[in-house]
Enzyme design. Structure first.
Site, PDB file in Angstrom:
ATOM      1  N   ASP A  12       0.826  -1.225   0.000  1.00  0.00           N
ATOM      2  CA  ASP A  12       0.000   0.000   0.000  1.00  0.00           C
ATOM      3  C   ASP A  12       0.855   1.267   0.000  1.00  0.00           C
ATOM      4  O   ASP A  12       0.426   2.308   0.496  1.00  0.00           O
ATOM      5  CB  ASP A  12      -0.943   0.029   1.224  1.00  0.00           C
ATOM      6  CG  ASP A  12      -1.806  -1.207   1.323  1.00  0.00           C
ATOM      7  OD1 ASP A  12      -2.371  -1.594   0.293  1.00  0.00           O
ATOM      8  OD2 ASP A  12      -1.908  -1.781   2.415  1.00  0.00           O
ATOM      9  N   GLY A  14       1.911   2.930  -2.668  1.00  0.00           N
ATOM     10  CA  GLY A  14       1.707   3.771  -3.840  1.00  0.00           C
ATOM     11  C   GLY A  14       2.514   3.314  -5.041  1.00  0.00           C
ATOM     12  O   GLY A  14       2.831   4.099  -5.930  1.00  0.00           O
ATOM     13  N   ASN A  37      -4.550 -10.844  -4.461  1.00  0.00           N
ATOM     14  CA  ASN A  37      -4.797 -10.590  -3.036  1.00  0.00           C
ATOM     15  C   ASN A  37      -4.445  -9.178  -2.610  1.00  0.00           C
ATOM     16  O   ASN A  37      -4.681  -8.795  -1.465  1.00  0.00           O
ATOM     17  CB  ASN A  37      -4.002 -11.588  -2.179  1.00  0.00           C
ATOM     18  CG  ASN A  37      -2.515 -11.577  -2.485  1.00  0.00           C
ATOM     19  OD1 ASN A  37      -2.122 -11.561  -3.637  1.00  0.00           O
ATOM     20  ND2 ASN A  37      -1.700 -11.599  -1.456  1.00  0.00           N
ATOM     21  N   ALA A  38      -3.854  -8.389  -3.489  1.00  0.00           N
ATOM     22  CA  ALA A  38      -3.554  -6.991  -3.184  1.00  0.00           C
ATOM     23  C   ALA A  38      -3.697  -6.206  -4.470  1.00  0.00           C
ATOM     24  O   ALA A  38      -3.581  -6.758  -5.565  1.00  0.00           O
ATOM     25  CB  ALA A  38      -2.146  -6.840  -2.613  1.00  0.00           C
ATOM     26  N   HIS A  40      -3.298  -2.304  -6.801  1.00  0.00           N
ATOM     27  CA  HIS A  40      -2.636  -1.023  -7.026  1.00  0.00           C
ATOM     28  C   HIS A  40      -3.680  -0.021  -7.489  1.00  0.00           C
ATOM     29  O   HIS A  40      -4.389  -0.261  -8.461  1.00  0.00           O
ATOM     30  CB  HIS A  40      -1.549  -1.154  -8.107  1.00  0.00           C
ATOM     31  CG  HIS A  40      -0.362  -1.939  -7.673  1.00  0.00           C
ATOM     32  ND1 HIS A  40       0.564  -2.440  -8.549  1.00  0.00           N
ATOM     33  CD2 HIS A  40       0.061  -2.296  -6.444  1.00  0.00           C
ATOM     34  CE1 HIS A  40       1.516  -3.078  -7.863  1.00  0.00           C
ATOM     35  NE2 HIS A  40       1.216  -3.000  -6.594  1.00  0.00           N
ATOM     36  N   THR A 302      -7.996  -4.037  -2.749  1.00  0.00           N
ATOM     37  CA  THR A 302      -8.620  -5.317  -3.062  1.00  0.00           C
ATOM     38  C   THR A 302      -9.741  -5.650  -2.093  1.00  0.00           C
ATOM     39  O   THR A 302     -10.827  -6.048  -2.491  1.00  0.00           O
ATOM     40  CB  THR A 302      -7.563  -6.447  -3.035  1.00  0.00           C
ATOM     41  OG1 THR A 302      -6.586  -6.167  -4.032  1.00  0.00           O
ATOM     42  CG2 THR A 302      -8.191  -7.794  -3.326  1.00  0.00           C
ATOM     43  N   ASP A 335       1.571  14.948   0.199  1.00  0.00           N
ATOM     44  CA  ASP A 335       0.565  16.010   0.291  1.00  0.00           C
ATOM     45  C   ASP A 335      -0.440  15.779   1.413  1.00  0.00           C
ATOM     46  O   ASP A 335      -1.025  16.727   1.943  1.00  0.00           O
ATOM     47  CB  ASP A 335      -0.183  16.135  -1.035  1.00  0.00           C
ATOM     48  CG  ASP A 335      -0.755  14.805  -1.512  1.00  0.00           C
ATOM     49  OD1 ASP A 335       0.052  13.877  -1.749  1.00  0.00           O
ATOM     50  OD2 ASP A 335      -1.989  14.680  -1.621  1.00  0.00           O
ATOM     51  N   SER A 414       6.055  12.207  -4.582  1.00  0.00           N
ATOM     52  CA  SER A 414       4.692  12.247  -5.111  1.00  0.00           C
ATOM     53  C   SER A 414       3.840  13.149  -4.226  1.00  0.00           C
ATOM     54  O   SER A 414       3.758  12.949  -3.019  1.00  0.00           O
ATOM     55  CB  SER A 414       4.108  10.827  -5.141  1.00  0.00           C
ATOM     56  OG  SER A 414       2.734  10.868  -5.431  1.00  0.00           O
TER      57      SER A 414
END
Length: 427
Positions: A12, A14, A37-38, A40, A302, A335, A414
């Site tokens: 998780d 990014g 199972n996960a 993006h 997910t 941010d 980011s």
């Protein structure tokens, strides 16, 4: 040139955005491990997407997107996901699936559900996607490789009957659930063959030739360092290696081919599932960060589960970067922190009264308490800023503080969910 994009922490981080961004300049993007199972989360000109099986290169019409041999391939989810992005206006991507990838069967998902049910309060927090049973079968040599779908039915029947013999003992006496039938397995395999046949490819040969031709290849990992079964918070880990080093194995390329390893770190911490999480926060403090986090809040791409929240953990992140072999750090969702007057950062662990900056094994990790330093916040919205020097002073100080603690260069920052929300820094 081969680059890998991997996570430093619990997943998780990014990675989807960073991969999507880098994929604009890549000829090939390869998912090299893990399964559905996960996910993006990606935001681009086509909209917002949560990818679970598809590589993050599917939004670029010049990019070949590959499912590598190391992936836990759930064929129905892959095909459904492919159809869903096309329905939203994305041009049909060029998809290749390794003939050596192995298939997540419906009974793998059932076994995952049954085991979590049996363990109850002692469960691993599985997403119930069949991942652990799948990899168990792969290494027990009773899994189905994509290439096997095209064998004679008698060969598949014999294997299916052998699987039923082994698994029905467990189903009957441990789980007390309905038994498997060889005919059902054969029918499932037949359906999968029809669905996946157009995409099957000798991926290792394709990638070998692409390297000789000087193509840009991007390896995409799932989850992060701390979920690796060898180097993570065992046993609360996933079932395939989440490290860039495994990218060579899971894609079928030489290890020396990987020249850059971009490791993604979040500007704070989040995790889904069970396991030690030293910098975790709770209550209203966590709820506020969760609500503001990511793009639309910190919930699993997910599962939809609320993510556990915490402040940035320098100990875990430095270890996560080191174990990945990091050349560049991508620092994401910075941010989000713009609302805070002060920002705690976990700089060390207190374990039984001893202060350490080295990441320990699980038994000691579970006893660790965070040692925080508090930095001043910048109290402003930094979205839209493209030059590092234009960031508020306290924001730059936060980045540079983290960079010093990590010991690895932060070359990408980011500051928003979109592809264009990125600030580049020199090493």
């Amino acid at each position: 040139m081969v680059k890998a994009v991997v996570g430093a922490n619990w997943g998780d981080e990014g990675k989807g955005k960073i991969t999507d961004m880098l994929a604009q300049e890549a000829d090939i993007v390869v998912r090299f491990q893990g399964g559905a199972n996960a996910g993006h989360t990606i935001v681009n000109k086509y909209g917002k997407f949560a990818l679970h099986s598809l590589p993050s290169g599917v939004f670029n019409d010049h990019t070949t997107s590959i499912i590598g041999n190391g992936v836990a391939l759930n064929i129905p989810i892959l095909i459904k996901e492919l159809q869903s992005i096309v329905e939203k206006g994305v041009p049909m991507p060029d998809i290749k699936v390794s003939d050596r990838a192995q298939i997540v069967m419906s009974y793998h998902i059932k076994f995952d559900e049954y085991e979590e049910e049996r363990l109850a309060g002692r469960s691993f927090g599985s997403t119930k996607s069949g991942i652990a049973p799948f990899y168990s079968d792969k290494f027990a040599k009773i899994g189905f490789q994509v290439s096997e779908l095209f064998q004679e039915e008698e060969v598949l029947r014999e294997k299916a009957e052998n699987i039923c013999e082994k698994k029905n003992v467990v189903l009957e006496y441990l789980y007390h659930k309905p038994l498997l039938k060889a005919e059902d397995i054969l029918e499932e395999l037949k359906q999968y063959r029809e669905m996946i046949a157009p995409y099957v490819c000798d991926v290792s040969t394709l990638l070998w030739n692409a390297q000789k031709e000087g193509k840009e290849i991007l390896l995409e990992g799932q989850l992060g360092s701390l979920k690796d079964p060898d180097h993570g918070i065992y046993p609360m880990v996933t079932s395939s290696s989440t490290l860039a080093a495994y990218g060579a194995v899971g894609a079928g390329i030489p290890p020396y081919a990987i020249k850059e390893i971009i490791t993604v770190c979040k500007a704070y911490s989040s995790a889904v599932g069970a396991g030690a999480f030293v910098s975790e926060i709770f209550g209203e403090e966590a709820d506020e960060l969760r609500r503001r986090g990511g793009d639309g809040g910190e919930y699993g791409a997910t599962t939809g589960r609320p993510r556990r929240m915490g402040w940035f953990d320098c100990v875990a992140s430095r270890y996560g970067c080191r174990i990945q072999g990091t050349t560049d750090v991508a620092f994401t969702v910075l941010d989000v922190l713009g609302y805070l007057d002060e920002i705690p950062v976990c700089v060390a662990y207190d374990i039984n009264g001893e202060i350490t900056t080295e990441f320990p094994t699980t038994p000691l990790l579970e006893k660790a308490k965070p040692v925080f330093e508090v930095l001043p916040g910048w109290k402003s919205d930094i979205r839209g800023i493209r030059n590092y020097e234009d960031l508020p002073l306290n924001c730059r100080r936060y980045i540079e503080f983290v960079e010093e603690k990590l010991g690895f260069p932060i070359t990408m920052v980011s500051n928003g969910p979109g592809r264009e929300d990125i600030i580049y820094r020199e090493k």
